[in-house]
Design a protein around this motif. Structure first.
Motif, PDB file in Angstrom:
ATOM      1  N   LYS A  36      10.054   3.157 -11.297  1.00 57.51           N
ATOM      2  CA  LYS A  36       9.538   4.505 -10.965  1.00 57.51           C
ATOM      3  C   LYS A  36       8.051   4.451 -10.658  1.00 57.51           C
ATOM      4  O   LYS A  36       7.554   5.122  -9.765  1.00 57.51           O
ATOM      5  CB  LYS A  36       9.748   5.446 -12.172  1.00 57.51           C
ATOM      6  N   ARG A  37       7.352   3.656 -11.468  1.00 55.34           N
ATOM      7  CA  ARG A  37       5.909   3.586 -11.307  1.00 55.34           C
ATOM      8  C   ARG A  37       5.533   2.982  -9.945  1.00 55.34           C
ATOM      9  O   ARG A  37       4.639   3.472  -9.256  1.00 55.34           O
ATOM     10  CB  ARG A  37       5.343   2.737 -12.449  1.00 55.34           C
ATOM     11  N   GLY A  44       6.935   5.665  -1.917  1.00 58.38           N
ATOM     12  CA  GLY A  44       8.133   5.314  -1.166  1.00 58.38           C
ATOM     13  C   GLY A  44       9.015   4.419  -2.001  1.00 58.38           C
ATOM     14  O   GLY A  44       8.600   3.926  -3.054  1.00 58.38           O
ATOM     15  N   SER A  45      10.234   4.220  -1.496  1.00 60.41           N
ATOM     16  CA  SER A  45      11.199   3.438  -2.248  1.00 60.41           C
ATOM     17  C   SER A  45      11.767   2.357  -1.323  1.00 60.41           C
ATOM     18  O   SER A  45      11.913   2.585  -0.123  1.00 60.41           O
ATOM     19  CB  SER A  45      12.308   4.392  -2.707  1.00 60.41           C
ATOM     20  N   HIS A  46      12.037   1.200  -1.855  1.00 62.25           N
ATOM     21  CA  HIS A  46      12.652   0.151  -1.033  1.00 62.25           C
ATOM     22  C   HIS A  46      14.018  -0.212  -1.612  1.00 62.25           C
ATOM     23  O   HIS A  46      14.146  -0.358  -2.832  1.00 62.25           O
ATOM     24  CB  HIS A  46      11.756  -1.084  -0.980  1.00 62.25           C
ATOM     25  N   HIS A  47      15.007  -0.383  -0.734  1.00 59.38           N
ATOM     26  CA  HIS A  47      16.357  -0.645  -1.250  1.00 59.38           C
ATOM     27  C   HIS A  47      16.439  -1.977  -2.004  1.00 59.38           C
ATOM     28  O   HIS A  47      17.283  -2.148  -2.863  1.00 59.38           O
ATOM     29  CB  HIS A  47      17.416  -0.545  -0.139  1.00 59.38           C
ATOM     30  N   PHE A 103       0.659  -0.591   0.295  1.00 51.84           N
ATOM     31  CA  PHE A 103      -0.556  -0.705  -0.505  1.00 51.84           C
ATOM     32  C   PHE A 103      -1.795  -0.992   0.344  1.00 51.84           C
ATOM     33  O   PHE A 103      -2.909  -1.032  -0.170  1.00 51.84           O
ATOM     34  CB  PHE A 103      -0.376  -1.781  -1.588  1.00 51.84           C
ATOM     35  N   GLY A 104      -1.576  -1.232   1.629  1.00 52.36           N
ATOM     36  CA  GLY A 104      -2.700  -1.485   2.533  1.00 52.36           C
ATOM     37  C   GLY A 104      -3.505  -2.715   2.147  1.00 52.36           C
ATOM     38  O   GLY A 104      -4.733  -2.685   2.100  1.00 52.36           O
ATOM     39  N   VAL A 105      -2.803  -3.802   1.852  1.00 55.74           N
ATOM     40  CA  VAL A 105      -3.508  -4.986   1.333  1.00 55.74           C
ATOM     41  C   VAL A 105      -3.368  -6.202   2.257  1.00 55.74           C
ATOM     42  O   VAL A 105      -2.508  -6.248   3.121  1.00 55.74           O
ATOM     43  CB  VAL A 105      -2.999  -5.363  -0.086  1.00 55.74           C
TER      44      VAL A 105
END
Ligand code: TRP
Length: 373
Positions: A36-37, A44-47, A103-105
């Motif tokens: 969740k964190r 967003g969520s990734h499958h 995260f733009g990293v």
């Protein structure tokens, strides 16, 4: 009785028991709270996360703590070029791309072109050079941001890397390496040294920036022994211990025999396979959880748990609703194995058509990703 399986960076065989690996490697499962964190911070969520394909980690909570404080991490992953890329290789890279976007990293991507040269009898340095180029095309094709992605090639960037590798190597002795990787007295001395090179990108960006930057390594779980060993060493050198997030293996087409092996052409689907080849491999080899006859299948239903086509769809069909419907239709006997295989064939061919187009375009872009020096 516990089934026998082996997971080391150079060998994966047997029916992998991931729960046992978590215990043996000392990694942590990603629990509901951490999931969740991640989703909250990533917006967003990734499958791969929802389906526990990425299932374990080291210090991921710390990476998120730092990120929330404004201390951004960089990503590090890699590929030892020993052959063409298959679909199993794409799994951690697709997820790495998601992390980079969310995260733009920065991402540091290592091509240890010496690794498989040292560990595989027949592979020459010319072979690994050629595969470095081929594999780079696949990675660029996934859409990594060229402004934030840096390719390190061990033999080409030795100037930058060797000095740092020495510092690591001095803190690891032969018995540490033997125990962590199952090496023997007969292992060549290059192979004994190699793990020092794989440790370097976990702190090289900190060296170059002149300040400590947290590092997150997404990787398939077989690579964990490298980082279990180097985490402490990197810490002793004065840098942050690298954190990691680990995924399962895409099963071989033939079923529970560990991960897909690039050396066994027919157990895998390659990114350069044409639609006919994909269709032939899946129809001929994909292990089926279907029943012996149509009548029996209609009556008893299929077994998605052991069906490789279904398992591959769990990796590549992003839509939860679609996947669930496939599961229930197959399990109830409404859907036959041939129909399930056709869904997978269409899915993979669509994915590869797009990938192959991007792979062509990538040929002009390689220069933008290479680290100079
Ligand atoms: N050893 C990996 C392989 O066999 C390549 C690699 C180098 C890597 N650095 C890594 C993989 C960091 C994951 C993370 O392909």
């Amino acid at each position: 009785m516990a089934e026998k399986f082996i997971v080391t960076p150079w060998e994966v065989t047997g029916d992998v028991d991931y729960k046992r690996l978590v215990r043996e490697f000392g990694i942590k499962e990603i629990d509901a709270h951490l999931l969740k964190r991640i989703e909250k911070i990533a917006k967003g969520s990734h499958h791969f996360l929802r389906r526990k394909i990425f299932f374990a980690h080291r210090d991921l909570d710390w990476i998120l703590d730092e990120y929330e404080k404004g201390n951004k991490f960089f990503l590090y992953t890699g590929r030892a070029p020993s052959g063409h890329t298959h679909l199993g290789h794409l799994v951690p890279w697709m997820f790495t791309k998601w992390l980079q976007d969310k995260f733009g990293v920065e991402l540091w991507f290592q091509f240890p072109d010496e690794e498989k040269f040292l560990f595989k009898e027949k592979l020459t340095l010319e072979d690994t050079e050629r595969y470095t180029y081929e594999n780079m095309l696949d990675i660029i094709a996934l859409g990594f941001n060229p402004k934030k992605t840096k390719f390190l090639v061990d033999t080409k960037n030795a100037n930058l890397m060797y000095r740092e590798a020495l510092k690591v190597a001095k803190k690891i002795n032969f018995s540490n390496v033997k125990a962590a990787f199952g090496l023997t007295n007969e292992t060549n001395i290059g192979g004994i040294f190699y793990t020092a090179m794989q440790a370097v990108p976990a702190f090289l960006p900190s060296v170059l920036a002149g300040k400590n930057i947290p590092c997150l390594i997404p990787h398939a779980v077989d690579q964990d022994p490298h980082f279990r060993l180097s985490r402490d060493v990197v810490g002793k050198l004065g840098y942050y211990k690298p954190a990691s997030i680990q995924c399962r293996f895409l099963p071989a087409l033939q079923g529970a025999t560990g991960k897909m092996s690039a050396s066994e052409q027919e157990t895998a689907v390659y990114t350069i396979d044409d639609p006919e080849t994909v269709k032939r491999k899946i129809n001929k080899y994909a292990f089926s959880g279907g029943r012996d006859t149509v009548e029996e299948h209609r009556k008893l239903g299929g077994k998605p748990e052991i069906d490789v086509s279904y398992q591959w769809l769990a990796f590549f069909e992003e839509d939860d609703k679609k996947l669930e419907k496939i599961y229930t239709d197959y399990k109830s006997g409404k859907m036959l194995t041939g129909e399930l295989k056709q869904i997978l064939i269409d899915k993979i061919n669509k994915l590869l058509a797009e990938h192959q187009k991007n792979r062509e375009k990538a040929k002009k872009k390689i220069g933008e990703y290479l680290v100079k020096g």
